[in-house]
Design a protein around this motif. Structure first.
Motif, short mmCIF file in Angstrom:
data_model
loop_
_atom_site.label_atom_id
_atom_site.label_comp_id
_atom_site.label_asym_id
_atom_site.label_seq_id
_atom_site.Cartn_x
_atom_site.Cartn_y
_atom_site.Cartn_z
N MET A 399 73.34 83.59 36.17
CA MET A 399 72.96 82.08 34.80
C MET A 399 73.87 81.16 35.30
SD MET A 399 73.25 83.98 31.02
CE MET A 399 75.25 84.87 31.66
N ILE A 400 75.18 81.17 35.72
CA ILE A 400 75.78 80.95 35.61
C ILE A 400 76.04 79.49 36.38
CG2 ILE A 400 78.46 79.97 36.04
CD1 ILE A 400 79.40 82.28 35.01
N CYS A 401 75.50 80.16 37.76
CA CYS A 401 74.44 78.89 39.00
C CYS A 401 73.31 78.10 37.66
CB CYS A 401 74.75 79.12 40.00
SG CYS A 401 75.74 79.31 40.95
N THR A 402 72.47 78.53 37.48
CA THR A 402 71.12 77.91 36.85
C THR A 402 71.80 77.14 35.80
OG1 THR A 402 69.93 80.25 37.26
CG2 THR A 402 69.33 78.16 35.53
N ALA A 403 72.25 77.61 34.69
CA ALA A 403 73.59 76.42 33.74
C ALA A 403 74.06 75.44 34.91
CB ALA A 403 74.62 77.32 33.13
N HIS A 404 74.32 75.54 35.73
CA HIS A 404 74.50 74.29 36.58
C HIS A 404 73.66 73.43 36.77
CE1 HIS A 404 77.58 72.15 39.17
NE2 HIS A 404 76.67 72.42 40.07
N GLY A 405 73.31 74.16 37.31
CA GLY A 405 71.45 72.63 37.55
C GLY A 405 71.34 72.54 36.32
N TYR A 406 71.00 73.39 35.41
CA TYR A 406 70.20 72.12 34.14
C TYR A 406 70.69 71.09 33.33
CZ TYR A 406 66.23 75.83 33.20
OH TYR A 406 65.19 76.79 33.04
N LEU A 407 72.76 71.78 32.86
CA LEU A 407 73.71 70.82 33.10
C LEU A 407 73.56 69.18 33.24
CD1 LEU A 407 76.76 72.57 31.82
CD2 LEU A 407 75.09 70.60 30.25
N TYR A 408 73.06 69.70 35.11
CA TYR A 408 72.80 68.20 36.00
C TYR A 408 71.84 67.43 35.98
CZ TYR A 408 71.65 65.17 40.17
OH TYR A 408 71.37 64.67 41.42
N GLY A 409 70.66 68.09 34.34
CA GLY A 409 69.27 66.81 34.88
C GLY A 409 68.66 67.20 33.24
N TRP A 410 70.11 67.90 32.74
CA TRP A 410 69.67 67.43 31.02
C TRP A 410 69.66 66.24 29.94
CZ3 TRP A 410 72.42 65.86 26.85
CH2 TRP A 410 73.77 64.60 27.13
N ASP A 411 69.52 65.55 30.60
CA ASP A 411 69.50 63.83 29.90
C ASP A 411 68.41 63.14 30.64
OD1 ASP A 411 71.30 63.52 32.01
OD2 ASP A 411 71.61 61.91 30.19
#
Length: 475
Positions: A399-411
């Motif tokens: 979950m944390i690593c997936t959130a890390h990926g989502y934050l990378y391209g959040w905008d």
């Protein structure tokens, strides 16, 4: 009746009260004084056995474990009923001359070959023909001298085969005392199968490595087209130098996250399969069984790729292209005698810091999962502790690593410039499998689903026992 003062000397016990005479340890024989023979003898001595070696040169056979005896082959064969043959097949001829001394003995064949189908018949079968009066047991050939010397035997599985059930039982009892887990493969006709086991090259790693290599190849060429070739065709820029570090630093985390998700996806599939069938007593399909058996290897491959991602990230600031870009920007500012306004963006600061913190936490949990998969660490944990780390912390890591990926391209998800040649970036593709796994896991945590799984794991079937049906009809 005589009193204590009249007790005769011969009636006095020679052992302390409450103790019995210590039994004499069993004597085992080893033919062969090489690395394997010496290591096996050392382990047998430490397990409470007496050991005698049979050698062609008893007085010049090299250093042996302290406490072991050494004799000629004939003398050693007479002294023990269980004999380990730790010599190569090409040196078996001397056993034929010892046939009278080996009558009724148990011979444990530990030999292996350098390649498959090296001989027409198995070594165990050949040994049985040479010494027909002995009971040959093929086994323990998957043990290495290094594992024996370092005591890495607890829980290790070994295989046995032989035509005599009594002989196999004797060998199995000895192996159990060494801390080994024994698997009976049947008659001596299975000897060739056992001899092929040590020739396999990382059999449990083939599927994980194949999957990882396939994903790396796909994403490498996918990103090569999107980043390097696109820039050259559409913008006339040659940025091929980015292949070595920048491109690799995109491929490694993408594949690492997908491999981590693939560790937990088969568990979700198995749970839903149990829900569909209504029972846990039916075997899973072979492909799912094989997938579940190599989850540990998949996780370690994912950890290795994550480590490469961390190392590549650390070397980015010292790359020539990065230093050149910074220096050239400063020089241009000085030449034009101007200062470009640089405002502080609070949202960007929060996003960047959150991105890095999740990355650090994810990698820490990655390492923790990898450490607990080591036998020396996992063996010290109870089953509940091991399950908590590998399941609960494992899903938290995902979950944390997936959130890390989502934050990378959040905008970047809604920007048209993100989709070069109408293709999504690699980090978007890599989020698909982890997101599916997390959604499936969340569904399994719903109370109704969780209760159903609990009943299934407790042995409930779709067709309940008769007394349960009667209770239901009475209601």
């Amino acid at each position: 009746m005589t009193g204590p003062s009249e007790m005769r000397p011969e009636s006095v016990s020679l052992h302390p009260v409450g103790t019995a005479a210590a039994p004499v340890p069993e004597l085992l024989c080893i033919f062969g004084t090489g690395d394997l023979g010496r290591s096996l003898g050392l382990r047998l001595l430490q397990s409470g056995y007496r050991v005698v070696y049979g050698s062609r040169r008893p007085h010049s056979c090299g250093p042996l474990p302290q406490g072991a005896q050494v004799m000629t082959h004939a003398a050693a064969a007479k002294s023990a009923s269980l004999i380990f043959v730790c010599v190569h097949r090409e040196h078996y001829e001397f056993l034929e001359t010892l046939a009278p001394h080996l009558e009724g003995k148990v011979l444990v064949d530990l030999s292996n070959n350098l390649k498959k189908d090296m001989y027409q018949d198995a070594n165990g079968a050949y040994l049985q023909r040479l010494v027909p009066g002995a009971a040959v047991v093929k086994g323990l050939n998957t043990l290495s001298a290094w594992a024996l010397q370092n005591g890495l035997l607890a829980g290790k599985q070994v295989f046995l085969c032989g035509n005599s059930a009594e002989a196999k039982r004797a060998v199995a009892e000895m192996a159990t005392k060494l801390g080994l887990t024994v698997s009976d493969k049947g008659s001596l006709s299975a000897a060739r199968e056992l001899e092929d086991f040590p020739l396999r090259l990382f059999p449990e790693w083939r599927l994980p490595l194949s999957v990882a290599l396939g994903l790396i190849t796909f994403f490498f060429f996918y990103l090569l087209i999107r980043d390097v070739i696109y820039a050259y065709v559409e913008q006339g820029k040659d940025i091929s130098y980015r292949i070595m570090v920048s491109l690799a630093n995109k491929v490694f985390p993408i594949v690492s996250l997908i491999m981590l998700a693939l560790c937990y996806l088969p568990g979700c599939i198995a749970a839903f399969l149990q829900l569909y069938r209504g029972t846990k007593y039916r075997r899973f399909p072979n492909w799912l069984d094989r997938w579940m058996l190599c989850r540990k290897q998949m996780g370690l491959v994912a950890l290795g790729l994550a480590l490469l991602h961390v190392i590549h990230t650390f070397i980015i600031p010292i790359r020539y292209s990065v230093r050149h870009k910074i220096i050239s920007g400063v020089v241009n500012e000085m030449k034009n005698n101007k200062t470009t306004p640089f405002d502080f963006d609070n949202t960007e600061a929060w996003g960047t810091d959150s991105f890095y913190v999740l990355g650090v936490m994810g990698f820490f949990l990655y390492v923790l999962l990898g450490l607990t998969s080591l036998p020396s660490v996992g063996g010290t944990l109870s089953w509940r502790e091991f399950s908590f780390i590998q399941s609960k912390l494992g899903h938290l890591t995902l979950m944390i690593c997936t959130a890390h990926g989502y934050l990378y391209g959040w905008d970047k998800f809604l920007r048209a410039s993100t989709y070069k040649w109408y293709t999504p970036p690699g980090y978007m593709l890599c989020l698909i499998v982890p997101s599916v796994v997390l959604v499936l896991k969340a569904l399994l945590l719903f109370p109704c689903v969780d209760r159903t799984l609990t009943r299934i794991r407790q042995g409930w079937e779709r067709n309940p026992p008769m007394e349960e049906m009667n209770k239901a009809s009475n209601l």
